[in-house]
Design a protein around this motif. Structure first.
Motif, short mmCIF file in Angstrom:
data_model
loop_
_atom_site.label_atom_id
_atom_site.label_comp_id
_atom_site.label_asym_id
_atom_site.label_seq_id
_atom_site.Cartn_x
_atom_site.Cartn_y
_atom_site.Cartn_z
N ALA A 52 139.79 -6.26 -54.18
CA ALA A 52 139.37 -6.03 -52.68
C ALA A 52 139.96 -5.04 -52.01
O ALA A 52 139.40 -4.20 -51.38
N HIS A 53 141.22 -4.73 -52.62
CA HIS A 53 142.08 -3.48 -52.01
C HIS A 53 142.46 -2.58 -53.04
O HIS A 53 143.62 -2.63 -53.48
N PHE A 88 134.20 2.09 -52.02
CA PHE A 88 135.17 1.50 -51.37
C PHE A 88 135.42 2.21 -50.02
O PHE A 88 135.87 1.57 -48.89
N PHE A 91 134.15 0.88 -46.43
CA PHE A 91 134.60 -0.32 -45.87
C PHE A 91 135.75 -0.09 -44.99
O PHE A 91 136.86 0.11 -45.45
N PRO A 94 138.07 -4.24 -46.18
CA PRO A 94 137.65 -4.84 -47.48
C PRO A 94 138.28 -6.38 -47.41
O PRO A 94 137.89 -6.95 -48.74
N PHE A 97 136.19 -9.37 -49.09
CA PHE A 97 135.95 -9.49 -50.40
C PHE A 97 136.97 -10.35 -51.19
O PHE A 97 137.15 -10.33 -52.36
N GLN A 101 137.66 -11.59 -55.55
CA GLN A 101 138.26 -10.80 -56.30
C GLN A 101 139.10 -11.56 -57.73
O GLN A 101 139.06 -12.82 -57.57
N PHE A 111 133.84 -3.24 -55.84
CA PHE A 111 133.48 -1.73 -55.75
C PHE A 111 133.39 -0.98 -57.05
O PHE A 111 134.16 -1.49 -57.96
#
Length: 187
Positions: A52-53, A88, A91, A94, A97, A101, A111
């Motif tokens: 997510a990151h 990515f 957003f 994020p 999400f 993940q 992404f």
């Protein structure tokens, strides 16, 4: 060399393919295993699209590498014409999400990085972007049912087609290729 994956059960599969050299196995969350500034290089294949990151992931990965060391990532290319996932950079939050993940298969991509996002990720992680290479087009990857053609087309034709797609204007070339490899260096 040290192998790592969140899924410990994959170690047995890796051991089956192991051939030469010294290979250590360290399953689990690599960021919790105490490897800060330990490695000359880290190779991350087909992982960053599952987080997510990705910016934080790359920052944490940089902590594993000695100063002057390298990080290599490979990931599906977001520019590819069949990609329907968000960028990515689209957003602001994020976090939405985080609950999906690190799933077990390719259906859980969050992404797909676009070629122009890798420099931004490098800056966010305080890394130097050394190079990025786009590779594998829809024919050589067998997408859109072209895998049937790979059985009948001469290898020389497939190789020529691959080379020709890299001579197209960049916007078209990026749409036809579906993977990217990125080389970063830690200062």
């Amino acid at each position: 060399m040290t192998w790592n994956d969140l899924r410990e059960d994959l170690a047995d599969y890796v051991k089956l393919k192991y051939a030469i050299g010294e290979l250590n196995f360290a399953p689990g969350n690599v960021f919790d295993l105490g490897y800060e500034n330990h490695f000359d290089g880290v190779i991350i294949t087909e992982v960053i699209e599952h987080v997510a990151h990705p910016d934080d992931f790359l920052k944490q990965t940089a902590k594993l590498v000695k100063p002057g060391g390298y990080i290599i990532t490979t990931t599906p290319l977001g520019n590819y014409f069949l990609n329907k996932l968000p960028k990515f950079t689209e957003f602001n939050n994020p976090e939405i999400f985080e609950n999906i993940q690190f799933g077990p298969n390719s259906d859980d991509h969050i992404f797909l990085l676009h070629a122009n996002e890798t420099k931004l990720l490098a800056e966010m992680a305080n890394l130097e972007l050394i190079s990025q290479e786009i590779y594998i087009n829809f024919l050589t990857n067998g997408h859109i049912k072209t895998h049937h053609l790979l059985n009948v087309l001469p290898k020389s034709f497939v190789n020529l087609f691959e080379k020709l797609t890299f001579k197209l204007p960049e916007t078209i070339m990026l749409k036809l290729h579906n993977n990217i490899a990125v080389l970063y260096r830690k200062s």
